[in-house]
Design an enzyme around this catalytic site. Structure first.
Site, PDB file in Angstrom:
ATOM      1  N   ARG A   1      -0.303  14.390   0.644  1.00 48.37           N
ATOM      2  CA  ARG A   1      -1.608  13.915   0.118  1.00 48.37           C
ATOM      3  C   ARG A   1      -2.699  14.979   0.283  1.00 48.37           C
ATOM      4  O   ARG A   1      -3.846  14.676   0.664  1.00 48.37           O
ATOM      5  CB  ARG A   1      -2.065  12.642   0.839  1.00 48.37           C
ATOM      6  CG  ARG A   1      -1.099  11.496   0.766  1.00 48.37           C
ATOM      7  CD  ARG A   1      -1.104  10.821  -0.594  1.00 48.37           C
ATOM      8  NE  ARG A   1      -0.303   9.624  -0.520  1.00 48.37           N
ATOM      9  CZ  ARG A   1       1.013   9.584  -0.754  1.00 48.37           C
ATOM     10  NH1 ARG A   1       1.655  10.679  -1.116  1.00 48.37           N
ATOM     11  NH2 ARG A   1       1.665   8.446  -0.659  1.00 48.37           N
TER      12      ARG A   1
ATOM     13  N   GLU B   1      -8.241   8.311   2.988  1.00 44.36           N
ATOM     14  CA  GLU B   1      -7.680   8.944   1.784  1.00 44.36           C
ATOM     15  C   GLU B   1      -8.719   9.120   0.649  1.00 44.36           C
ATOM     16  O   GLU B   1      -8.787  10.196   0.064  1.00 44.36           O
ATOM     17  CB  GLU B   1      -6.469   8.156   1.290  1.00 44.36           C
ATOM     18  CG  GLU B   1      -5.641   8.935   0.301  1.00 44.36           C
ATOM     19  CD  GLU B   1      -4.345   8.232  -0.068  1.00 44.36           C
ATOM     20  OE1 GLU B   1      -3.428   8.223   0.757  1.00 44.36           O
ATOM     21  OE2 GLU B   1      -4.266   7.725  -1.193  1.00 44.36           O
TER      22      GLU B   1
ATOM     23  N   SER C   1      -4.196   2.832  -0.999  1.00 40.88           N
ATOM     24  CA  SER C   1      -4.121   3.033   0.455  1.00 40.88           C
ATOM     25  C   SER C   1      -5.416   3.682   0.923  1.00 40.88           C
ATOM     26  O   SER C   1      -5.788   4.738   0.418  1.00 40.88           O
ATOM     27  CB  SER C   1      -2.961   3.961   0.809  1.00 40.88           C
ATOM     28  OG  SER C   1      -1.769   3.435   0.306  1.00 40.88           O
TER      29      SER C   1
HETATM   30  P1  FAD Z   1     -11.032  10.070  -9.015  1.00 41.60           P
HETATM   31  O1  FAD Z   1     -11.036   8.939  -8.053  1.00 41.60           O
HETATM   32  O2  FAD Z   1     -11.919   9.975 -10.197  1.00 41.60           O
HETATM   33  O3  FAD Z   1     -11.356  11.433  -8.233  1.00 41.60           O
HETATM   34  C1  FAD Z   1     -10.676  11.722  -7.038  1.00 41.60           C
HETATM   35  C2  FAD Z   1     -11.136  13.114  -6.555  1.00 41.60           C
HETATM   36  O4  FAD Z   1     -10.689  14.112  -7.450  1.00 41.60           O
HETATM   37  C3  FAD Z   1     -12.665  13.259  -6.503  1.00 41.60           C
HETATM   38  O5  FAD Z   1     -12.972  14.096  -5.417  1.00 41.60           O
HETATM   39  C4  FAD Z   1     -13.007  13.956  -7.807  1.00 41.60           C
HETATM   40  O6  FAD Z   1     -14.183  14.726  -7.691  1.00 41.60           O
HETATM   41  C5  FAD Z   1     -11.789  14.841  -8.016  1.00 41.60           C
HETATM   42  N1  FAD Z   1     -11.428  15.083  -9.418  1.00 41.60           N
HETATM   43  C6  FAD Z   1     -11.148  14.156 -10.358  1.00 41.60           C
HETATM   44  N2  FAD Z   1     -10.791  14.757 -11.508  1.00 41.60           N
HETATM   45  C7  FAD Z   1     -10.863  16.096 -11.292  1.00 41.60           C
HETATM   46  C8  FAD Z   1     -10.633  17.255 -12.109  1.00 41.60           C
HETATM   47  N3  FAD Z   1     -10.217  17.159 -13.375  1.00 41.60           N
HETATM   48  N4  FAD Z   1     -10.802  18.486 -11.552  1.00 41.60           N
HETATM   49  C9  FAD Z   1     -11.212  18.600 -10.261  1.00 41.60           C
HETATM   50  N5  FAD Z   1     -11.460  17.550  -9.456  1.00 41.60           N
HETATM   51  C10 FAD Z   1     -11.277  16.314  -9.960  1.00 41.60           C
HETATM   52  N6  FAD Z   1      -2.385   7.643  -4.886  1.00 41.60           N
HETATM   53  C11 FAD Z   1      -1.163   8.147  -4.591  1.00 41.60           C
HETATM   54  O7  FAD Z   1      -1.045   9.333  -4.260  1.00 41.60           O
HETATM   55  N7  FAD Z   1      -0.048   7.371  -4.661  1.00 41.60           N
HETATM   56  C12 FAD Z   1      -0.093   6.063  -5.023  1.00 41.60           C
HETATM   57  O8  FAD Z   1       0.941   5.403  -5.081  1.00 41.60           O
HETATM   58  C13 FAD Z   1      -1.377   5.495  -5.309  1.00 41.60           C
HETATM   59  N8  FAD Z   1      -1.479   4.187  -5.626  1.00 41.60           N
HETATM   60  C14 FAD Z   1      -2.706   3.652  -5.866  1.00 41.60           C
HETATM   61  C15 FAD Z   1      -2.800   2.287  -6.172  1.00 41.60           C
HETATM   62  C16 FAD Z   1      -4.031   1.696  -6.439  1.00 41.60           C
HETATM   63  C17 FAD Z   1      -4.098   0.227  -6.760  1.00 41.60           C
HETATM   64  C18 FAD Z   1      -5.200   2.499  -6.421  1.00 41.60           C
HETATM   65  C19 FAD Z   1      -6.530   1.883  -6.764  1.00 41.60           C
HETATM   66  C20 FAD Z   1      -5.124   3.849  -6.105  1.00 41.60           C
HETATM   67  C21 FAD Z   1      -3.882   4.442  -5.817  1.00 41.60           C
HETATM   68  N9  FAD Z   1      -3.758   5.802  -5.497  1.00 41.60           N
HETATM   69  C22 FAD Z   1      -2.518   6.337  -5.234  1.00 41.60           C
HETATM   70  C23 FAD Z   1      -4.952   6.670  -5.408  1.00 41.60           C
HETATM   71  C24 FAD Z   1      -5.395   7.238  -6.789  1.00 41.60           C
HETATM   72  O9  FAD Z   1      -4.915   6.458  -7.845  1.00 41.60           O
HETATM   73  C25 FAD Z   1      -4.922   8.675  -6.994  1.00 41.60           C
HETATM   74  O10 FAD Z   1      -5.394   9.502  -5.968  1.00 41.60           O
HETATM   75  C26 FAD Z   1      -5.377   9.252  -8.342  1.00 41.60           C
HETATM   76  O11 FAD Z   1      -4.766  10.504  -8.565  1.00 41.60           O
HETATM   77  C27 FAD Z   1      -6.902   9.395  -8.456  1.00 41.60           C
HETATM   78  O12 FAD Z   1      -7.187   9.740  -9.797  1.00 41.60           O
HETATM   79  P2  FAD Z   1      -8.613   9.495 -10.437  1.00 41.60           P
HETATM   80  O13 FAD Z   1      -8.605  10.092 -11.804  1.00 41.60           O
HETATM   81  O14 FAD Z   1      -8.974   8.053 -10.362  1.00 41.60           O
HETATM   82  O15 FAD Z   1      -9.525  10.356  -9.475  1.00 41.60           O
HETATM   83  P1  NAP Z   2       6.405   0.612   1.849  1.00 36.85           P
HETATM   84  O1  NAP Z   2       7.578   0.716   0.932  1.00 36.85           O
HETATM   85  O2  NAP Z   2       5.994  -0.726   2.379  1.00 36.85           O
HETATM   86  O3  NAP Z   2       6.584   1.627   3.061  1.00 36.85           O
HETATM   87  C1  NAP Z   2       5.559   1.778   4.054  1.00 36.85           C
HETATM   88  C2  NAP Z   2       5.358   3.249   4.321  1.00 36.85           C
HETATM   89  O4  NAP Z   2       6.545   3.784   4.848  1.00 36.85           O
HETATM   90  C3  NAP Z   2       5.044   3.982   3.059  1.00 36.85           C
HETATM   91  O5  NAP Z   2       3.706   4.310   3.111  1.00 36.85           O
HETATM   92  C4  NAP Z   2       5.969   5.186   3.027  1.00 36.85           C
HETATM   93  O6  NAP Z   2       5.306   6.415   3.249  1.00 36.85           O
HETATM   94  C5  NAP Z   2       6.881   4.997   4.217  1.00 36.85           C
HETATM   95  N1  NAP Z   2       8.282   4.958   3.763  1.00 36.85           N
HETATM   96  C6  NAP Z   2       8.950   3.929   3.185  1.00 36.85           C
HETATM   97  N2  NAP Z   2      10.229   4.256   2.980  1.00 36.85           N
HETATM   98  C7  NAP Z   2      10.382   5.525   3.434  1.00 36.85           C
HETATM   99  C8  NAP Z   2      11.489   6.423   3.513  1.00 36.85           C
HETATM  100  N3  NAP Z   2      12.700   6.068   3.079  1.00 36.85           N
HETATM  101  N4  NAP Z   2      11.260   7.658   4.019  1.00 36.85           N
HETATM  102  C9  NAP Z   2      10.054   8.018   4.460  1.00 36.85           C
HETATM  103  N5  NAP Z   2       8.983   7.215   4.421  1.00 36.85           N
HETATM  104  C10 NAP Z   2       9.141   5.977   3.928  1.00 36.85           C
HETATM  105  O7  NAP Z   2       5.128   1.266   1.123  1.00 36.85           O
HETATM  106  P2  NAP Z   2       4.147   0.657   0.055  1.00 36.85           P
HETATM  107  O8  NAP Z   2       2.825   0.508   0.699  1.00 36.85           O
HETATM  108  O9  NAP Z   2       4.763  -0.508  -0.661  1.00 36.85           O
HETATM  109  O10 NAP Z   2       4.029   1.867  -0.972  1.00 36.85           O
HETATM  110  C11 NAP Z   2       5.147   2.301  -1.706  1.00 36.85           C
HETATM  111  C12 NAP Z   2       4.926   3.738  -2.127  1.00 36.85           C
HETATM  112  O11 NAP Z   2       3.768   3.834  -2.972  1.00 36.85           O
HETATM  113  C13 NAP Z   2       4.667   4.673  -0.934  1.00 36.85           C
HETATM  114  O12 NAP Z   2       5.266   5.912  -1.198  1.00 36.85           O
HETATM  115  C14 NAP Z   2       3.167   4.790  -0.905  1.00 36.85           C
HETATM  116  O13 NAP Z   2       2.709   6.029  -0.390  1.00 36.85           O
HETATM  117  C15 NAP Z   2       2.798   4.671  -2.382  1.00 36.85           C
HETATM  118  N6  NAP Z   2       1.450   4.074  -2.517  1.00 36.85           N
HETATM  119  C16 NAP Z   2       0.387   4.888  -2.300  1.00 36.85           C
HETATM  120  C17 NAP Z   2      -0.901   4.389  -2.423  1.00 36.85           C
HETATM  121  C18 NAP Z   2      -2.093   5.298  -2.249  1.00 36.85           C
HETATM  122  O14 NAP Z   2      -3.199   4.905  -2.575  1.00 36.85           O
HETATM  123  N7  NAP Z   2      -1.896   6.497  -1.762  1.00 36.85           N
HETATM  124  C19 NAP Z   2      -1.102   3.048  -2.745  1.00 36.85           C
HETATM  125  C20 NAP Z   2       0.019   2.257  -2.916  1.00 36.85           C
HETATM  126  C21 NAP Z   2       1.298   2.772  -2.803  1.00 36.85           C
HETATM  127  P3  NAP Z   2       4.591   7.319   2.126  1.00 36.85           P
HETATM  128  O15 NAP Z   2       3.283   6.699   1.883  1.00 36.85           O
HETATM  129  O16 NAP Z   2       4.488   8.623   2.830  1.00 36.85           O
HETATM  130  O17 NAP Z   2       5.435   7.368   0.928  1.00 36.85           O
END
Ligand code: FAD
Ligand code: NAP
Length: 339
Positions: free
Chosen positions: A166, A335, A239
């Protein structure tokens, strides 16, 4: 001037927490020329420029005294196709999930595990988005960014992005790089990653025996739709905390106290703890104060029940961080990007 700049615009529709703050000035970029015009305009107004995509990783705690530029550039193109390996380029403003579906419809695998992540293509490299065992870095071919300090375009290779869990170079050099387009190395050959979480189980439940990338995408979409609140219904940014990486010694100490601790060994010898487990164990799941709360099913997701301010969400996050540090000696890192 083609850029349409508006004054005092509510950002409520432009952030997934649904927080109602105002941008002093707001515009949308549909081309590289718009981006350059917006930068020149902001400089002329002696204001900073804040670029946003889908607003799904933002915590807005106050009115934004800046030009807020929302990336709305569109375009997807195949740059290379040798029958097996494919390089696809997408503009920053493309919405992520429809882009993933486009690649799958064209028979290209690689992005299926990243289905249904909100936001834009341009923001995806910022935190090296990841889910279900795949991160952007695994399928990354390159990107083109505008250096806001010099006005020059620069192509970044995989190694130059410093991708980590991340994390990326772009998160550290705040405000310098404006990502214009991103390239992905995809494949017509199928190499599925099914070992993470409940993906294989869901495929089995769905009666899928020989899964295709589209099957995996559908399975992940169904899991995510059940587990995660839809920001259109309940404001959230996914998250709220990163899963912390801790030493083996601390993980072993915690495992002694809590045998059900969820911990995953990392290649570098550290242990990744599930932040959601820690928050749940500390009793925060379902907590609500005013309109700020912790989701009742997902302890990792902070929610806005309607009228919460960014500061209220931020204060709740700080209380959780302090409690987790006290109970488990673990620092939780936020995050979303806070402004
Ligand atoms: P924004 O929120 O608009 O911006 C995020 C940051 O990036 C800000 O600092 C902004 O200034 C910068 N930015 C945006 N666009 C640019 C650009 N073109 N150039 C330079 N900087 C820029 N994230 C995960 O990693 N895994 C997940 O599974 C995941 N699941 C999610 C589920 C939900 C329900 C939600 C609400 C969020 C989740 N996220 C997840 C977080 C999010 O969706 C991601 O981080 C996504 O990539 C953000 O994109 P955005 O366009 O909305 O960025
Ligand atoms: P989950 O399956 O309930 O698992 C809980 C956590 O354990 C996850 O965050 C994941 O880490 C870790 N995990 C699960 N299985 C694993 C494995 N086999 N090896 C190593 N790590 C493992 O998680 P969840 O909340 O439903 O999310 C599912 C996936 O979507 C995850 O990868 C999560 O990161 C991603 N997600 C991200 C966001 C966001 O905003 N960043 C929001 C929703 C979901 P990791 O997070 O490192 O993968």
């Amino acid at each position: 001037m083609t850029l349409h700049v508006q004054a005092q615009v509510s950002l409520k529709p432009f952030n997934s927490f649904g927080i109602d703050v105002r941008a002093r000035l707001f515009a949308q970029a549909h081309s590289d020329a718009d981006v350059r015009e917006a930068l020149a305009y902001a400089a002329g107004q002696q204001l900073p420029l804040l670029v946003i995509g889908g607003g799904s990783n933002l915590l807005l705690t106050q009115d934004i005294d800046a030009v807020v530029l929302r990336m709305a550039t569109q375009g997807i193109r195949i740059l290379h196709d040798d029958g097996v390996h494919v390089v696809v380029e997408a503009e920053a403003g493309e919405t992520w999930h429809p882009f993933v579906l486009w690649t799958l419809e064209h028979g290209f695998s690689g992005l299926e595990n990243l289905s249904l992540i909100p936001g834009t293509v341009g923001a995806a490299p910022m935190q090296n988005i990841g889910a279900y065992g795949v991160e952007i870095k695994d399928v990354f071919s390159g990107l083109t960014a505008l250096d806001r300090q010099t006005g020059e375009l620069r192509d970044f290779s995989l190694a130059e992005c410093n991708f980590a869990y991340r994390d990326s170079l772009f998160k550290h050099e705040v405000g310098r790089w404006l990502i214009l387009r991103v390239r992905f190395a995809l494949s017509r050959a199928v190499h599925l990653k099914l070992e993470y979480g409940p993906v294989q189980q869901r495929l089995t439940e769905q009666g899928v025996t020989l899964a295709t990338p589209s099957d995996v995408s559908r399975a992940i979409c169904s899991i995510r739709s059940e587990k995660l609140p839809d920001p259109a219904v309940l404001g959230n940014a996914g998250s709220f905390f990163k899963n912390p990486l801790v030493s083996q010694a601390l993980a072993a100490e915690l495992q002694g106290l809590y045998p059900d601790l969820v911990a995953y060994p990392q290649a570098d010898g550290q242990m990744k703890l599930a932040a959601g487990w820690l928050i749940d164990k500390a009793g925060w799941k379902g907590f609500r104060e005013g309109d700020a709360g912790v989701h009742r099913l997902q302890a990792l997701v902070l929610v806005n029940y309607g009228g919460a301010t960014g500061l209220e969400i931020s204060n709740l996050a700080q209380r959780i961080q302090q409690d987790i540090a006290q109970r488990f000696k673990v620092d939780l890192e936020m995050e979303p990007n806070r402004y």
